[in-house]
Design a protein around this motif. Structure first.
Motif, PDB file in Angstrom:
ATOM      1  N   VAL A 125     -36.172   7.194  43.394  1.00 21.87           N
ATOM      2  CA  VAL A 125     -35.923   8.138  44.296  1.00 21.87           C
ATOM      3  C   VAL A 125     -36.086   8.005  45.782  1.00 21.87           C
ATOM      4  O   VAL A 125     -36.459   6.679  46.016  1.00 21.87           O
ATOM      5  CB  VAL A 125     -36.763   9.548  44.115  1.00 21.87           C
ATOM      6  CG1 VAL A 125     -36.512  10.138  42.530  1.00 21.87           C
ATOM      7  CG2 VAL A 125     -38.262   9.282  44.145  1.00 21.87           C
ATOM      8  N   SER A 126     -36.040   8.777  46.607  1.00 21.08           N
ATOM      9  CA  SER A 126     -36.336   8.234  48.056  1.00 21.08           C
ATOM     10  C   SER A 126     -37.489   9.162  48.739  1.00 21.08           C
ATOM     11  O   SER A 126     -37.881  10.073  48.194  1.00 21.08           O
ATOM     12  CB  SER A 126     -35.215   8.488  48.989  1.00 21.08           C
ATOM     13  OG  SER A 126     -35.039   9.728  49.604  1.00 21.08           O
ATOM     14  N   GLU A 129     -37.027  12.648  49.648  1.00 26.16           N
ATOM     15  CA  GLU A 129     -36.431  13.774  48.752  1.00 26.16           C
ATOM     16  C   GLU A 129     -37.331  15.392  48.696  1.00 26.16           C
ATOM     17  O   GLU A 129     -38.400  15.258  49.189  1.00 26.16           O
ATOM     18  CB  GLU A 129     -36.687  13.449  47.177  1.00 26.16           C
ATOM     19  CG  GLU A 129     -35.624  12.006  46.993  1.00 26.16           C
ATOM     20  CD  GLU A 129     -34.355  12.239  47.361  1.00 26.16           C
ATOM     21  OE1 GLU A 129     -33.715  13.381  47.047  1.00 26.16           O
ATOM     22  OE2 GLU A 129     -33.694  11.417  48.042  1.00 26.16           O
ATOM     23  N   HIS A 130     -36.283  16.234  48.502  1.00 30.59           N
ATOM     24  CA  HIS A 130     -36.792  17.594  48.565  1.00 30.59           C
ATOM     25  C   HIS A 130     -37.780  17.421  47.133  1.00 30.59           C
ATOM     26  O   HIS A 130     -37.517  16.621  46.198  1.00 30.59           O
ATOM     27  CB  HIS A 130     -35.841  18.511  48.111  1.00 30.59           C
ATOM     28  CG  HIS A 130     -36.070  19.996  48.182  1.00 30.59           C
ATOM     29  ND1 HIS A 130     -36.889  20.543  47.166  1.00 30.59           N
ATOM     30  CD2 HIS A 130     -36.165  21.013  49.206  1.00 30.59           C
ATOM     31  CE1 HIS A 130     -36.873  21.828  47.161  1.00 30.59           C
ATOM     32  NE2 HIS A 130     -36.821  22.185  48.407  1.00 30.59           N
ATOM     33  N   ASN A 133     -36.282  17.076  43.691  1.00 33.99           N
ATOM     34  CA  ASN A 133     -35.733  16.014  43.450  1.00 33.99           C
ATOM     35  C   ASN A 133     -36.779  14.689  43.016  1.00 33.99           C
ATOM     36  O   ASN A 133     -36.348  13.490  43.017  1.00 33.99           O
ATOM     37  CB  ASN A 133     -34.461  15.409  44.266  1.00 33.99           C
ATOM     38  CG  ASN A 133     -33.739  14.416  43.646  1.00 33.99           C
ATOM     39  OD1 ASN A 133     -33.297  14.372  42.239  1.00 33.99           O
ATOM     40  ND2 ASN A 133     -32.910  13.643  44.506  1.00 33.99           N
ATOM     41  N   VAL A 177     -31.002  10.706  44.788  1.00 37.39           N
ATOM     42  CA  VAL A 177     -31.272  10.581  45.989  1.00 37.39           C
ATOM     43  C   VAL A 177     -30.532  11.685  46.701  1.00 37.39           C
ATOM     44  O   VAL A 177     -29.359  12.426  46.369  1.00 37.39           O
ATOM     45  CB  VAL A 177     -30.461   9.403  46.797  1.00 37.39           C
ATOM     46  CG1 VAL A 177     -30.122   9.428  48.278  1.00 37.39           C
ATOM     47  CG2 VAL A 177     -31.221   8.151  46.415  1.00 37.39           C
ATOM     48  N   VAL A 178     -31.062  12.476  47.935  1.00 42.10           N
ATOM     49  CA  VAL A 178     -30.635  13.452  48.486  1.00 42.10           C
ATOM     50  C   VAL A 178     -29.049  13.296  49.383  1.00 42.10           C
ATOM     51  O   VAL A 178     -29.206  11.920  50.076  1.00 42.10           O
ATOM     52  CB  VAL A 178     -31.461  14.228  49.258  1.00 42.10           C
ATOM     53  CG1 VAL A 178     -31.974  13.494  50.447  1.00 42.10           C
ATOM     54  CG2 VAL A 178     -31.089  15.481  49.612  1.00 42.10           C
ATOM     55  N   SER A 181     -30.661  15.457  54.260  1.00 40.62           N
ATOM     56  CA  SER A 181     -31.782  15.649  54.077  1.00 40.62           C
ATOM     57  C   SER A 181     -32.179  17.187  54.584  1.00 40.62           C
ATOM     58  O   SER A 181     -31.743  17.517  55.878  1.00 40.62           O
ATOM     59  CB  SER A 181     -33.012  14.856  55.030  1.00 40.62           C
ATOM     60  OG  SER A 181     -34.146  15.305  55.321  1.00 40.62           O
ATOM     61  N   ASP A 207     -28.201  14.651  45.130  1.00 35.09           N
ATOM     62  CA  ASP A 207     -28.667  16.168  45.467  1.00 35.09           C
ATOM     63  C   ASP A 207     -27.988  16.789  46.656  1.00 35.09           C
ATOM     64  O   ASP A 207     -28.206  16.382  47.696  1.00 35.09           O
ATOM     65  CB  ASP A 207     -29.938  16.479  45.800  1.00 35.09           C
ATOM     66  CG  ASP A 207     -30.691  17.777  46.114  1.00 35.09           C
ATOM     67  OD1 ASP A 207     -29.987  18.465  46.274  1.00 35.09           O
ATOM     68  OD2 ASP A 207     -31.938  17.620  46.519  1.00 35.09           O
ATOM     69  N   THR A 372     -40.894  18.915  51.430  1.00 35.42           N
ATOM     70  CA  THR A 372     -40.987  17.353  51.288  1.00 35.42           C
ATOM     71  C   THR A 372     -42.108  16.679  51.763  1.00 35.42           C
ATOM     72  O   THR A 372     -42.279  16.172  52.821  1.00 35.42           O
ATOM     73  CB  THR A 372     -39.794  16.931  52.457  1.00 35.42           C
ATOM     74  OG1 THR A 372     -40.026  17.673  53.988  1.00 35.42           O
ATOM     75  CG2 THR A 372     -38.292  17.359  51.910  1.00 35.42           C
TER      76      THR A 372
END
Ligand code: PLP
Length: 413
Positions: A125-126, A129-130, A133, A177-178, A181, A207, A372
C-alpha cells in the motif's frame, strides 16, 4: 440527456441553483461548503429521483412479478450499464454495488485476499492511503502471516516510484493504491503503478473514491484489476458505492457475504451461487442509492469533465495563490499533479481551533487527520485544515474563506 457544457456555456450561479443546500445560512452567514472531499452536496435531480422512487415505485428488486417491482428492477439494473460505460469497464457484470469504497476494499481483501494470499506473501500500500485502504490489508496480513509494505511519500506529497519499484518482487500479491489522495490532492500515476505490479504478477486495486468525479476514469486503460469508489463523494447518495473487478477474477472469487439473491438454489445438501455480479450482492440492496447514483452520473456528464476540470483547477490555483500570501500558513501537499484539495497548517495553531472558528463565518471545511494518520505522521503534524472544492464552488467563496482565515489567525494570536 443533454450534451456536456462548453466552458463558454458554464455559469456557476445557474449550476448552484440545482443544489438547494447551498442557499443555507449558518451562524448568520451564507454557507460556504468546502468539505467536498468528505462528501459532496447533492443536486435536485438526485434528491428528486430518490423521492420519486419512494413516492411512486418503492418495491424490492429482482423478486416481484408486479409492475412497480419490475420498474424498480429496471432502474436498478440499468444503472449498472451506466456505471460500466462511465468508467469504461468491459461489461456491466464487472460492476458490483457495495455500501461504499470501504465496503468494496473489504470485499476484495476478504474474498480475493483470503483465497490468494499465503504466508510470506507481500501486499503493498502507500503512505498516503485512506484508512479504508490500509486496515483491511493489515487484517488480511495478520490472518495469513503475510507482510504489508509501504510506498513512501516525498516532501511534496508524491509517491516515490523508485522506492515502489524496489518493494516489488515475486512475493508481491496485491498492490493497493489511491488514485487521488483525499488529504493532499495528489494525483497518482496509477497506470504506471499498475503496469509495474503486473510485471511481477501482482494484482492491483485502485481506490478511486476521490477521482471519478474529478476526471474521466478508464479502468481498462489503467489496467487495474479492481477499482473502488463511493456514490456520496460524486454528487450521489450515501451508503452506495461500486467495486469494479475484472470478470475472470470476480468469477473465480468466493462470495464475500451470503444470503438471499446471491444464490441460484439452496438446499440442506448445499447451495449454488448466482453469477457475477449478483454473487456479491447478498440481501436487499440499496435501491434508492443506486437510483440516486444513476442521476449523479447524469449530472457529472451533463456538466462534463472539461468544465469540471478547468473550473476546479481555477479554484485550487486561486485558493493556493491567496493562501500563500498569509505568512503563518504552510501548505501540505504540493504535488505537480494535484486535484482541488488544499491542505494546510497554521503555524502554532491546532487545526481544530481553526475549523471551529471558520464555522462561525459559515465556512465548512475539514480539520484533522482525514483518515490518513500514517500520512500525518509522515509530515510530523497532528493534522491539517483541508479545503476541498467542487464544481459548484466559486472564487467569491474562496475570498470569504481567506478573509475568515485571516481574521481567525489574528484572533488566535
Ligand atoms: N478512500 C478515499 C481516498 C477516501 O477519501 C474515502 C473517504 O473519505 C474512502 C476511501 C472511504 O470512502 P467511504 O467512507 O465512502 O467508504
Amino acid at each position: 440527456m443533454e450534451a456536456a457544457l462548453t466552458k463558454q456555456m458554464f455559469d456557476v450561479e445557474t449550476l448552484r441553483k440545482e443544489f438547494p443546500i447551498l442557499k443555507r445560512v449558518v451562524n448568520g452567514k451564507p454557507l460556504v461548503y468546502l468539505d467536498n472531499a468528505a462528501t459532496s452536496q447533492k443536486p435536485l435531480s438526485v434528491i428528486n429521483a430518490i423521492s420519486d422512487y419512494y413516492c411512486n415505485y418503492n418495491s424490492n428488486v429482482h423478486r416481484g412479478v408486479y409492475s412497480i417491482s419490475l420498474e424498480a428492477s429496471d432502474a436498478y439494473d440499468c444503472t449498472r450499464d451506466k456505471i460500466s460505460e462511465f468508467i469504461n469497464a468491459g461489461s456491466a457484470s464487472e460492476i458490483i454495488f457495495t455500501r461504499g469504497a470501504t465496503d468494496a476494499v473489504n470485499l476484495v481483501a476478504y474474498s480475493y485476499g483470503l483465497e490468494n494470499v499465503a504466508e510470506g506473501d507481500e501486499i503493498i500500500v502507500s503512505e498516503m492511503e485512506h484508512h479504508a485502504n490500509i486496515v483491511p490489508w493489515q487484517v488480511l496480513c495478520k490472518k495469513k502471516n503475510a507482510v504489508l509494505k509501504v510506498i513512501p511519500v516525498n516532501d511534496k506529497g508524491e509517491l516515490i516510484i523508485d522506492e515502489y519499484k524496489k518493494l516489488l518482487n515475486n512475493k508481491t500479491k496485491i498492490v493497493a493504491v489511491v488514485h487521488i489522495s483525499n488529504a493532499l490532492g495528489t494525483i497518482n500515476p496509477v497506470k504506471e503503478i499498475t503496469d509495474l505490479a503486473h510485471q511481477r504478477g501482482a494484482k492491483v486495486l485502485i481506490d478511486g473514491a476521490q477521482a471519478v468525479h474529478h476526471m474521466p476514469v478508464d479502468v481498462q486503460d489503467i489496467g487495474a484489476d479492481f477499482y473502488t469508489f463511493s456514490g456520496h463523494k460524486m454528487y450521489g447518495p450515501m451508503g452506495i458505492g461500486v467495486l469494479y473487478g475484472k470478470l475472470e477474477l470476480l468469477e473465480a472469487m468466493p462470495p464475500y457475504q451470503t444470503g438471499g439473491d446471491m444464490i441460484i438454489s439452496v438446499s440442506f445438501k448445499g447451495t449454488t451461487y448466482n453469477e457475477v455480479p449478483v454473487k456479491f450482492e447478498a440481501g436487499t440492496p440499496n435501491v434508492e442509492g443506486v437510483i440516486g447514483l444513476n442521476k449523479a452520473i447524469d449530472f457529472i456528464k451533463s456538466v462534463g469533465f472539461d468544465v469540471i476540470n478547468s473550473h476546479e483547477q481555477e479554484l485550487i490555483n486561486y485558493a493556493t495563490e491567496k493562501i500563500s500570501e498569509i505568512d503563518e500558513i504552510e501548505i501540505i501537499g504540493t504535488a505537480k499533479n494535484k486535484a482541488s484539495v488544499l491542505s494546510f497548517v497554521v503555524r502554532g495553531q491546532h487545526p481544530m481551533d481553526i475549523g471551529i472558528m471558520l464555522d462561525t463565518y459559515g465556512v465548512a471545511l475539514r480539520t484533522g487527520k482525514h483518515c490518513t494518520e500514517p500520512l500525518m505522521d509522515r509530515f510530523s503534524i497532528p493534522g491539517t485544515v483541508r479545503a476541498s472544492f467542487a464544481v459548484y464552488n466559486t472564487p467569491e467563496e474562496i475570498d470569504i474563506f481567506i478573509d475568515a482565515l485571516k481574521r481567525t489567525i489574528k484572533a488566535l494570536k
